[in-house]
Motif scaffolding. Structure first.
Motif, PDB file in Angstrom:
ATOM      1  N   PHE A  44      -7.587   1.559  -0.890  1.00 45.22           N
ATOM      2  CA  PHE A  44      -6.510   0.616  -1.199  1.00 45.22           C
ATOM      3  C   PHE A  44      -5.783   0.101   0.037  1.00 45.22           C
ATOM      4  N   ASP A  45      -5.894   0.826   1.155  1.00 41.15           N
ATOM      5  CA  ASP A  45      -5.157   0.401   2.339  1.00 41.15           C
ATOM      6  C   ASP A  45      -6.042  -0.329   3.356  1.00 41.15           C
ATOM      7  N   ALA A  64      -4.300  14.608  -6.974  1.00 40.87           N
ATOM      8  CA  ALA A  64      -5.163  13.472  -6.679  1.00 40.87           C
ATOM      9  C   ALA A  64      -4.742  12.828  -5.367  1.00 40.87           C
ATOM     10  N   THR A  90       0.840  -1.200   0.000  1.00 43.77           N
ATOM     11  CA  THR A  90       0.000   0.000   0.000  1.00 43.77           C
ATOM     12  C   THR A  90       0.875   1.251   0.000  1.00 43.77           C
ATOM     13  N   PHE A 101       1.825   1.886  -3.526  1.00 37.78           N
ATOM     14  CA  PHE A 101       0.651   2.384  -4.245  1.00 37.78           C
ATOM     15  C   PHE A 101       0.491   3.876  -3.992  1.00 37.78           C
ATOM     16  N   LEU A 151      -6.143  14.839  -2.590  1.00 40.51           N
ATOM     17  CA  LEU A 151      -7.582  14.607  -2.521  1.00 40.51           C
ATOM     18  C   LEU A 151      -7.881  13.313  -1.768  1.00 40.51           C
ATOM     19  N   ARG A 207     -16.006   5.589  -7.329  1.00 41.33           N
ATOM     20  CA  ARG A 207     -15.060   5.466  -6.232  1.00 41.33           C
ATOM     21  C   ARG A 207     -15.526   6.247  -5.010  1.00 41.33           C
ATOM     22  N   GLU A 208     -15.979   7.480  -5.231  1.00 42.48           N
ATOM     23  CA  GLU A 208     -16.284   8.356  -4.100  1.00 42.48           C
ATOM     24  C   GLU A 208     -17.598   7.990  -3.417  1.00 42.48           C
ATOM     25  N   ALA A 218      -9.340   2.633  -6.690  1.00 45.90           N
ATOM     26  CA  ALA A 218      -8.947   2.115  -5.380  1.00 45.90           C
ATOM     27  C   ALA A 218      -8.380   3.198  -4.462  1.00 45.90           C
ATOM     28  N   PHE A 219      -8.311   4.434  -4.931  1.00 41.74           N
ATOM     29  CA  PHE A 219      -7.625   5.472  -4.143  1.00 41.74           C
ATOM     30  C   PHE A 219      -8.177   5.617  -2.727  1.00 41.74           C
ATOM     31  N   ARG A 220      -9.488   5.425  -2.570  1.00 42.74           N
ATOM     32  CA  ARG A 220     -10.070   5.623  -1.243  1.00 42.74           C
ATOM     33  C   ARG A 220      -9.839   4.435  -0.321  1.00 42.74           C
ATOM     34  N   GLU A 230      -6.925   0.772 -10.528  1.00 48.01           N
ATOM     35  CA  GLU A 230      -6.108   1.422  -9.505  1.00 48.01           C
ATOM     36  C   GLU A 230      -6.705   2.767  -9.108  1.00 48.01           C
ATOM     37  N   ALA A 236      -8.423  14.295  -9.545  1.00 50.17           N
ATOM     38  CA  ALA A 236      -8.770  13.116  -8.744  1.00 50.17           C
ATOM     39  C   ALA A 236      -8.241  11.818  -9.320  1.00 50.17           C
ATOM     40  N   CYS A 237      -7.468  11.873 -10.404  1.00 52.07           N
ATOM     41  CA  CYS A 237      -7.008  10.639 -11.034  1.00 52.07           C
ATOM     42  C   CYS A 237      -5.523  10.727 -11.351  1.00 52.07           C
ATOM     43  N   VAL A 238      -4.908   9.555 -11.486  1.00 50.26           N
ATOM     44  CA  VAL A 238      -3.568   9.484 -12.074  1.00 50.26           C
ATOM     45  C   VAL A 238      -3.751   8.880 -13.453  1.00 50.26           C
ATOM     46  N   ASN A 249       0.173  12.107  -9.759  1.00 47.01           N
ATOM     47  CA  ASN A 249      -0.615  13.333  -9.671  1.00 47.01           C
ATOM     48  C   ASN A 249      -0.749  13.754  -8.208  1.00 47.01           C
TER      49      ASN A 249
END
Lengths: 359, 525
Positions: free
Chosen positions: B380-381, A234, A220, A223, A237, B434-435, B376-378, B373, B364-366, A231
């Motif tokens: 992933f952990d 992001a 993680t 990641f 955010l 995601r949100e 999964a930003f919110r 992926e 809000a994105c890469v 970014n």
């Protein structure tokens, strides 16, 4: 699922096409260069292959030279995950080498177990190297200083301080012409891998690369680092601690560079002197870029570059070319590689499917 | 690049001070971006020697229209007539050759160069060796014929905002423009500077030297300086005429529309619960270090949608950036769920904060990471995407993504495709998925349906209302007043970094809101 796997494989191939193209293009250029010097290029490449991988002896020579490159490449490749271009590997290596010698000499008289002292030397080296590169990360995070410039300039400062110390307080009075520190006791020198003449530093490099790969792609933490690198907006955010991640990853990269310095002094040179400033840190940048900053890809690329360096001697002996000839190849390779970066994403094995573009 | 008809050397053109203002007519102009129609058969006529105002909300098509005229875009249908003759304008240089110049919202002068250097270097044809003595004489002579002067030898960086704007205008006139387009020229100026510059232009127009098309959303400027006006709404010219015949209320109604408010979708009548998000006297600066949020206080309670209206650039996006942790506040405080909030991940998680920022790909994105992926930003952990908090489970990430892709109908070739390869609407859906997929107690959304088609808009609106009905506190920032009137329980209007009006949506009056958005303090009706 098969479909998705195939797509990922294609993406991987597409990502590696530009560096492969760069290697072949530079070989052609280098061929023209040696032809101008009056030597048959085919003969040069044949000799280089022999000198690098032709015999058990040359393979060991290659691996020996690849070991520090594995580590210094990580000094560029790990921060690259955060979108940073760090070129201070040489500084981290020099700082690490000095710290390893200093801690080794300080602890050698205390009767501690050898493994413990070696471990302490490695830790000191990683801390010193990590501090140098982490400082560059800190300057960028807190003051907005470009990390490429600062890591390079820090390298010059570290080298100057290194010389000051080696020629000053830590100088061995017995070293007359070439100032150096006192030698590490033989007991503290790193051993060889079983059955070879290759020191265990190679193992350190391989393990660090593996660790880097797992860290970046399977944890993680990695990641989060990739999100920051891709970014920062992001990442914020998502509430990720951008500053802390930058500091940790730059420190890890620097630690790899520092460990390379420890390996150099504790496996090869036995003492710290100007011979430590041999350009492994700068070659590591080339390795990292050729490997497209992938810690796992660093391994084969380091072997390739190690092989090129190892073959220099043979070219000199057999063809009368200067030892530095292989540096020309390295230089051409780097420039071609940077130019080929513009080709990234232009190769398409297959046209993108229509559904992606629509709507 | 193909050869353009060579415009005459600028110096020669400058030496015609008496050249008359030109007129411009746009007939049936239509511009589509994919399926989206930005301009729908727009007619507009600017008579020579007049000031014509182009009025409209953000996204109404004002910029698209002038970009078509300037040759940045090619219109799909329709024609541009200059001096009564149809002209093809393929690029901005062609527009310049026809005497049309544009002054942008943001400064375009080279800051380190002096006014003189900027003027000379701005010409279409600069000689390889510049005779600065001759240029200085020419520019001085030109300046003498202008109603205002500027120091020639000062780097433009050291000029005040108003003087920079004057220099931009002078540059266009020096390049022999007889038709000037101004894109919100006063947004960077103080009211005094704005009045001065518009007054000067007005005088030049009255002298017959110039025609002006001015994009604005400030009624005050229209009333004081324009002869006629065209109002755009959603890509259509919905009205206009002589300014003398129109009142502010007429224009506000044209600009915002007087459709009946659509019945809010499946909205549960409920009293708001306890405050979930509280902002107190918040201040923040923009990228240039200028104050953009100047003391905003608000509270959003569980089960209500608080709408923030306002023309873009009045501090709303900076406010959202502060809430998203993308910008540090310079003062004031924020509380989330009753606890001090510094935009940390742990706080967002603990109090269920989700954010739908504008421009999702940028905010809000890469782009180069995969759809899976990015989704999964919110989470992933946390399980099921991570084991023990540190080991990433790719399988869990991909499984969750496949589920979300199906549920939110995201069109993508595979969960492994880089998200940058998706269309804007699908990126938006991916971020929305995601949100909204986890536990959401507080939702901050900024223009969440910008650029989406009707079905997607209805879908996202339903999701937001549904979140509110569940007891979520929603802060909805939008430049579309219709959207706010449809969704919000309460509406705040922001102007110039401050909240200038607060009203319950049920008793909201479009005209009052429209006037507040334009900085026109409404008299109490």
């Amino acid at each position: 699922m098969v479909e998705a796997g195939g797509r990922r494989f294609e993406a991987m191939i597409e990502a590696f096409l530009p560096p492969v193209f760069a290697v072949f293009f530079s070989m052609a250029l280098f061929g023209a260069f040696v032809a101008l010097a009056g030597v048959d290029p085919i003969e040069v490449y044949r000799l280089m292959a022999t000198g690098a991988f032709g015999s058990w002896f040359s393979v060991q020579n290659t691996l020996q030279r690849a070991a520090p490159l594995l580590l210094t490449a990580l000094c560029t490749a790990l921060p690259a995950q955060m979108g940073m271009v760090v070129i201070g590997g040489e500084g981290a290596l020099v700082a690490g080498g000095l710290a390893a010698v200093a801690s080794g000499l300080a602890l050698s008289g205390l009767g501690l177990p050898v493994l413990l002292v070696q471990f302490a030397m490695a830790l000191a080296a990683m801390a010193a190297g990590g501090a140098v590169i982490c400082f560059a990360g800190m300057l960028r995070q807190m003051r907005g200083v470009n990390e490429t410039i600062s890591s390079l300039l820090l390298t010059y400062i570290v080298i100057a301080v290194f010389k000051q110390i080696v020629e000053g307080v830590m100088r061995d009075p017995a070293s007359l012409n070439k100032p150096a520190t006192r030698a590490l006791p033989d007991s503290l020198m790193l051993g060889m891998l079983p059955g070879t003449d290759v020191h265990v530093g190679l193992l350190f490099g391989l393990l660090f690369c593996l660790f880097g790969y797992v860290l970046i792609y399977h944890t993680t933490f990695g990641f989060a680092a990739r999100v920051v690198g891709g970014n920062p907006r992001a990442a914020r955010l998502a509430g990720l601690p951008v500053g802390r991640l930058v500091l940790i990853v730059t420190a890890l990269g620097g630690a790899a560079g520092g460990l390379a310095g420890m390996v150099e002094v504790a496996a090869i040179q036995g003492r710290a002197s100007a011979a430590l400033i041999a350009g492994y840190g700068f070659s590591g940048i080339l390795v990292a870029f050729l490997a497209r900053q992938n810690p796992l890809a660093v391994i084969p690329v380091a072997f390739l570059l190690g092989g090129i360096a190892a073959s220099g001697g043979l070219l000199q002996r057999r063809l009368g070319l200067p030892d530095a000839t292989v540096l020309v190849l390295q230089g051409i390779l780097f420039v071609t590689l940077l130019a080929s970066e513009t080709l990234t994403g232009r190769f398409h094995l297959r046209r993108p499917t229509a559904e992606v573009k629509e709507a | 690049m193909k050869a353009e008809p060579e415009p005459a050397p600028a110096v020669a053109m400058v030496s015609r001070p008496g050249a008359p203002a030109s007129d411009l007519e746009v007939v049936g102009l239509t511009k589509r971006f994919g399926a989206f129609t930005a301009l729908d058969s727009v007619d507009l006529r600017v008579r020579a020697g007049t000031v014509h105002a182009l009025l409209g909300e953000n996204g109404a098509g004002k910029s698209t229209l002038v970009k078509c005229v300037m040759g940045f875009y090619r219109a799909d249908e329709g024609a541009v007539l200059i001096g009564g003759r149809e002209r093809t304008i393929d690029n901005p240089r062609a527009a310049h050759a026809l005497g049309i110049g544009m002054v942008y919202q943001h400064f375009t002068l080279v800051p380190s160069m002096t006014v003189l250097e900027n003027l000379v270097m701005g010409r279409a044809h600069v000689p390889p060796v510049i005779d600065w003595q001759a240029e200085r004489r020419a520019v001085s002579a030109f300046m003498a014929g202008m109603p205002f002067t500027l120091p020639l030898d000062v780097p433009t960086a050291s000029l005040a905002a108003g003087e920079k704007q004057k220099a931009e205008i002078i540059k266009q006139l020096y390049l022999s423009c007889r038709f000037l387009i101004l894109d919100e020229p006063t947004s960077v100026l103080t009211p005094e500077e704005a009045d001065e510059i518009l007054g000067l232009l007005r005088r030049m127009v009255e002298a017959g030297q110039l025609s002006v098309l001015i994009i604005t959303h400030k009624f005050r400027e229209v009333l004081a300086f324009a002869d006629s006006v065209t109002v755009l709404r959603r890509g259509r010219a919905v009205g206009g005429g002589r300014v003398a015949d129109l009142s502010v209320d007429d224009m506000a109604r044209l600009m915002i529309g007087d459709r009946e408010i659509a019945a809010p979708a499946a909205r549960k009548a409920q009293a708001p619960g306890e405050a979930r998000l509280e902002i107190d006297a918040l201040t923040a600066d923009d990228d240039h270090g200028e104050p953009a949020v100047r003391g905003v206080s608000l509270r959003v309670a569980s089960g209500e949608i608080l709408g923030i209206a306002g023309v873009s650039g009045n501090g709303q996006s900076v406010l959202v950036e502060v809430l998203a942790g993308q910008r540090r506040p310079t003062g004031g405080s924020m509380r989330l769920g009753g606890e001090d909030y510094q935009a940390r991940r742990s706080q967002m998680l603990r109090h269920g904060l989700s954010l739908l920022p504008e421009e999702p790909l940028r905010n809000a994105c890469v782009g180069r990471m995969s759809v899976a992926e990015n989704m999964a930003f919110r989470a992933f952990d946390r399980p099921p995407m991570a084991r023990a908090g540190w080991w990433l489970r790719q399988a869990g990430i991909r499984r969750a993504a496949r589920d979300l892709i199906a549920r939110y109908r995201v069109k993508t070739s595979s969960p492994d495709a880089p998200i940058a390869t998706l269309s804007g609407g699908n990126v938006q859906r991916a971020v929305l998925a995601r949100e909204l997929s986890g536990r959401v107690d507080v939702l901050v959304a900024a223009n969440p349906v910008f650029g989406l088609d009707f079905a997607a808009v209805a879908d996202i609106h339903a999701q937001i209302v549904e979140a509110r009905n569940r007891g979520c506190a929603v802060l909805l920032v939008s430049e579309d007043l219709d959207e706010l009137l449809e969704l919000a329980d309460r509406i705040l209007v922001m102007f110039d970094g401050r909240v200038v009006l607060e009203t319950p949506a049920s008793r909201a009056d479009r005209t009052t809101i429209g006037r507040a958005m334009a900085g026109h303090q409404a008299p109490v009706i």
